[in-house]
Design a protein around this motif. Sequence first.
Motif, PDB file in Angstrom:
ATOM      1  N   GLY A  44      42.316 -19.524   1.920  1.00 37.75           N
ATOM      2  CA  GLY A  44      41.606 -18.406   1.308  1.00 37.75           C
ATOM      3  C   GLY A  44      41.172 -18.699  -0.117  1.00 37.75           C
ATOM      4  O   GLY A  44      41.442 -19.763  -0.686  1.00 37.75           O
ATOM      5  N   THR A  45      40.477 -17.721  -0.707  1.00 37.25           N
ATOM      6  CA  THR A  45      39.991 -17.844  -2.080  1.00 37.25           C
ATOM      7  C   THR A  45      40.232 -16.534  -2.821  1.00 37.25           C
ATOM      8  O   THR A  45      40.422 -15.476  -2.210  1.00 37.25           O
ATOM      9  N   GLY A  46      40.181 -16.601  -4.151  1.00 36.83           N
ATOM     10  CA  GLY A  46      40.347 -15.392  -4.942  1.00 36.83           C
ATOM     11  C   GLY A  46      39.870 -15.578  -6.365  1.00 36.83           C
ATOM     12  O   GLY A  46      39.895 -16.691  -6.902  1.00 36.83           O
ATOM     13  N   THR A  47      39.396 -14.495  -6.968  1.00 40.40           N
ATOM     14  CA  THR A  47      39.030 -14.476  -8.386  1.00 40.40           C
ATOM     15  C   THR A  47      39.599 -13.204  -8.996  1.00 40.40           C
ATOM     16  O   THR A  47      39.798 -12.195  -8.308  1.00 40.40           O
ATOM     17  N   ILE A  48      39.854 -13.248 -10.297  1.00 44.30           N
ATOM     18  CA  ILE A  48      40.355 -12.065 -10.989  1.00 44.30           C
ATOM     19  C   ILE A  48      39.847 -12.039 -12.414  1.00 44.30           C
ATOM     20  O   ILE A  48      39.727 -13.087 -13.065  1.00 44.30           O
ATOM     21  N   ALA A  67      45.559 -14.749   5.467  1.00 48.70           N
ATOM     22  CA  ALA A  67      46.058 -14.294   6.769  1.00 48.70           C
ATOM     23  C   ALA A  67      45.702 -12.824   6.951  1.00 48.70           C
ATOM     24  O   ALA A  67      45.962 -12.003   6.076  1.00 48.70           O
ATOM     25  N   GLN A  68      45.098 -12.487   8.080  1.00 47.85           N
ATOM     26  CA  GLN A  68      44.537 -11.155   8.259  1.00 47.85           C
ATOM     27  C   GLN A  68      45.419 -10.181   9.013  1.00 47.85           C
ATOM     28  O   GLN A  68      45.578  -9.042   8.609  1.00 47.85           O
ATOM     29  N   ASP A  72      48.125  -7.252  15.493  1.00 50.36           N
ATOM     30  CA  ASP A  72      47.066  -6.247  15.367  1.00 50.36           C
ATOM     31  C   ASP A  72      47.247  -5.276  14.192  1.00 50.36           C
ATOM     32  O   ASP A  72      46.555  -4.258  14.120  1.00 50.36           O
ATOM     33  N   ALA A  73      48.168  -5.568  13.290  1.00 56.18           N
ATOM     34  CA  ALA A  73      48.339  -4.753  12.084  1.00 56.18           C
ATOM     35  C   ALA A  73      47.840  -5.542  10.883  1.00 56.18           C
ATOM     36  O   ALA A  73      47.961  -6.768  10.850  1.00 56.18           O
ATOM     37  N   PRO A  74      47.252  -4.877   9.875  1.00 58.60           N
ATOM     38  CA  PRO A  74      46.811  -5.601   8.676  1.00 58.60           C
ATOM     39  C   PRO A  74      47.982  -6.306   7.994  1.00 58.60           C
ATOM     40  O   PRO A  74      49.056  -5.735   7.844  1.00 58.60           O
ATOM     41  N   TYR A  75      47.754  -7.525   7.599  1.00 54.56           N
ATOM     42  CA  TYR A  75      48.775  -8.311   6.890  1.00 54.56           C
ATOM     43  C   TYR A  75      48.884  -7.785   5.460  1.00 54.56           C
ATOM     44  O   TYR A  75      47.900  -7.701   4.746  1.00 54.56           O
ATOM     45  N   PRO A  76      50.083  -7.441   4.985  1.00 60.25           N
ATOM     46  CA  PRO A  76      50.229  -6.928   3.616  1.00 60.25           C
ATOM     47  C   PRO A  76      50.410  -8.072   2.612  1.00 60.25           C
ATOM     48  O   PRO A  76      51.348  -8.864   2.716  1.00 60.25           O
ATOM     49  N   HIS A  77      49.525  -8.170   1.648  1.00 61.32           N
ATOM     50  CA  HIS A  77      49.614  -9.200   0.614  1.00 61.32           C
ATOM     51  C   HIS A  77      49.963  -8.541  -0.712  1.00 61.32           C
ATOM     52  O   HIS A  77      49.230  -7.681  -1.207  1.00 61.32           O
ATOM     53  N   VAL A  78      51.085  -8.948  -1.299  1.00 55.10           N
ATOM     54  CA  VAL A  78      51.438  -8.460  -2.629  1.00 55.10           C
ATOM     55  C   VAL A  78      51.011  -9.489  -3.658  1.00 55.10           C
ATOM     56  O   VAL A  78      50.914 -10.680  -3.367  1.00 55.10           O
ATOM     57  N   GLY A 135      50.368  -3.081  -1.354  1.00 51.30           N
ATOM     58  CA  GLY A 135      49.756  -4.403  -1.416  1.00 51.30           C
ATOM     59  C   GLY A 135      48.363  -4.394  -0.808  1.00 51.30           C
ATOM     60  O   GLY A 135      47.914  -3.402  -0.222  1.00 51.30           O
ATOM     61  N   GLY A 136      47.658  -5.518  -0.956  1.00 55.00           N
ATOM     62  CA  GLY A 136      46.369  -5.666  -0.306  1.00 55.00           C
ATOM     63  C   GLY A 136      46.547  -5.759   1.198  1.00 55.00           C
ATOM     64  O   GLY A 136      47.504  -6.375   1.676  1.00 55.00           O
ATOM     65  N   GLN A 137      45.671  -5.150   1.950  1.00 57.64           N
ATOM     66  CA  GLN A 137      45.821  -5.104   3.399  1.00 57.64           C
ATOM     67  C   GLN A 137      44.737  -5.943   4.070  1.00 57.64           C
ATOM     68  O   GLN A 137      43.561  -5.813   3.786  1.00 57.64           O
ATOM     69  N   GLY A 138      45.176  -6.839   4.983  1.00 58.39           N
ATOM     70  CA  GLY A 138      44.228  -7.692   5.683  1.00 58.39           C
ATOM     71  C   GLY A 138      43.951  -8.978   4.914  1.00 58.39           C
ATOM     72  O   GLY A 138      44.570  -9.268   3.896  1.00 58.39           O
ATOM     73  N   GLY A 139      42.999  -9.764   5.422  1.00 59.43           N
ATOM     74  CA  GLY A 139      42.704 -11.059   4.826  1.00 59.43           C
ATOM     75  C   GLY A 139      41.685 -11.014   3.709  1.00 59.43           C
ATOM     76  O   GLY A 139      41.601 -11.947   2.902  1.00 59.43           O
ATOM     77  N   THR A 140      40.882  -9.948   3.645  1.00 54.77           N
ATOM     78  CA  THR A 140      39.859  -9.797   2.603  1.00 54.77           C
ATOM     79  C   THR A 140      39.980  -8.401   2.009  1.00 54.77           C
ATOM     80  O   THR A 140      39.910  -7.411   2.735  1.00 54.77           O
ATOM     81  N   TYR A 141      40.178  -8.329   0.710  1.00 55.30           N
ATOM     82  CA  TYR A 141      40.357  -7.025   0.062  1.00 55.30           C
ATOM     83  C   TYR A 141      40.097  -7.182  -1.431  1.00 55.30           C
ATOM     84  O   TYR A 141      39.926  -8.294  -1.950  1.00 55.30           O
ATOM     85  N   SER A 142      40.058  -6.051  -2.125  1.00 56.07           N
ATOM     86  CA  SER A 142      39.879  -6.072  -3.577  1.00 56.07           C
ATOM     87  C   SER A 142      40.796  -5.038  -4.203  1.00 56.07           C
ATOM     88  O   SER A 142      41.193  -4.059  -3.567  1.00 56.07           O
ATOM     89  N   ILE A 143      41.146  -5.278  -5.453  1.00 60.88           N
ATOM     90  CA  ILE A 143      41.869  -4.307  -6.266  1.00 60.88           C
ATOM     91  C   ILE A 143      41.053  -4.101  -7.529  1.00 60.88           C
ATOM     92  O   ILE A 143      40.849  -5.045  -8.303  1.00 60.88           O
ATOM     93  N   GLN A 144      40.547  -2.901  -7.716  1.00 62.39           N
ATOM     94  CA  GLN A 144      39.728  -2.554  -8.880  1.00 62.39           C
ATOM     95  C   GLN A 144      40.272  -1.259  -9.460  1.00 62.39           C
ATOM     96  O   GLN A 144      40.057  -0.188  -8.910  1.00 62.39           O
TER      97      GLN A 144
END
Length: 258
Positions: A44-48, A67-68, A72-78, A135-144
């Motif tokens: 994956g990739t990320g910017t902040i 990881a998404q 069948d549940a969204p993967y929680p990313h902290v 946490g972020g849910q799924g493989g692609t998300y944003s926190i703003q």
Amino acid sequence: MNKKMRFLAVPALAISAVAMAGSPAMAADGSYSSTLGQLNGTTGTGTITVDVKGDQATVNLQVSGLAQTFMDAPYPHVQHIHGGAKGVCPTPADDANGDGIVNVAEGAPGYGDIVTTLTTSGATTPAEGLNLALGGQGGTYSIQRTITLDAATQSSLEAGTAVVVVHGLDPATAGVPAEVFGSPSELKPELPLGATSPALCGTLVASQMGAMPSGGADTGVAQETGSNAGVLALGGGLVLAAAAGGTLMVRRRAASNA
């Protein structure tokens, strides 16, 4: 102005100048950014970017390709801002026990302890470090969002030792056997090592206000956790499934899904 008035004015100005010079709130003012490097086999990739004024910070985190799902549940990313150490991300050379994953204890000398948890809403203290519901849910998300920074986070930003770490590995790319991926986390034994290990990492560096990050960041492998975790359990492979109250459970999936 008479002599008495002049006498009183000088100390007042002096006190004001000292108070302004000693104010810590503006020490870290500015914009900080990072392009996050890949850890522990992540693709994956990320910017902040973090724009700071006083103790207020506007955070814009963009993550994709992690990881998404599990079962069948969204993967929680902290994700967290770490600080108080060297301000660098770990490398595979930091894998002291040779299990193929650099864990928190192995990576912490480089990036330090959690100083701010980058939650999707609510509190951002280190105590929320494993609050999977925030946490972020799924493989692609944003926190703003705009958050309040404590003194430790401001000091780390000012010193150039603030490091952002995003957690949650994909068993398909981690490059370790299922029994390693699903082994207990050294920080919280009821959690699996792979689900708490970092996927992305980057040091926050000063930039122009509002500028997007450019260039690479230190990369390596690590992990981090905290408290208030969602419920996770170990079974026979690693699978995350939704549970009541926004928590998640982890259990084993067949090796073909690892």
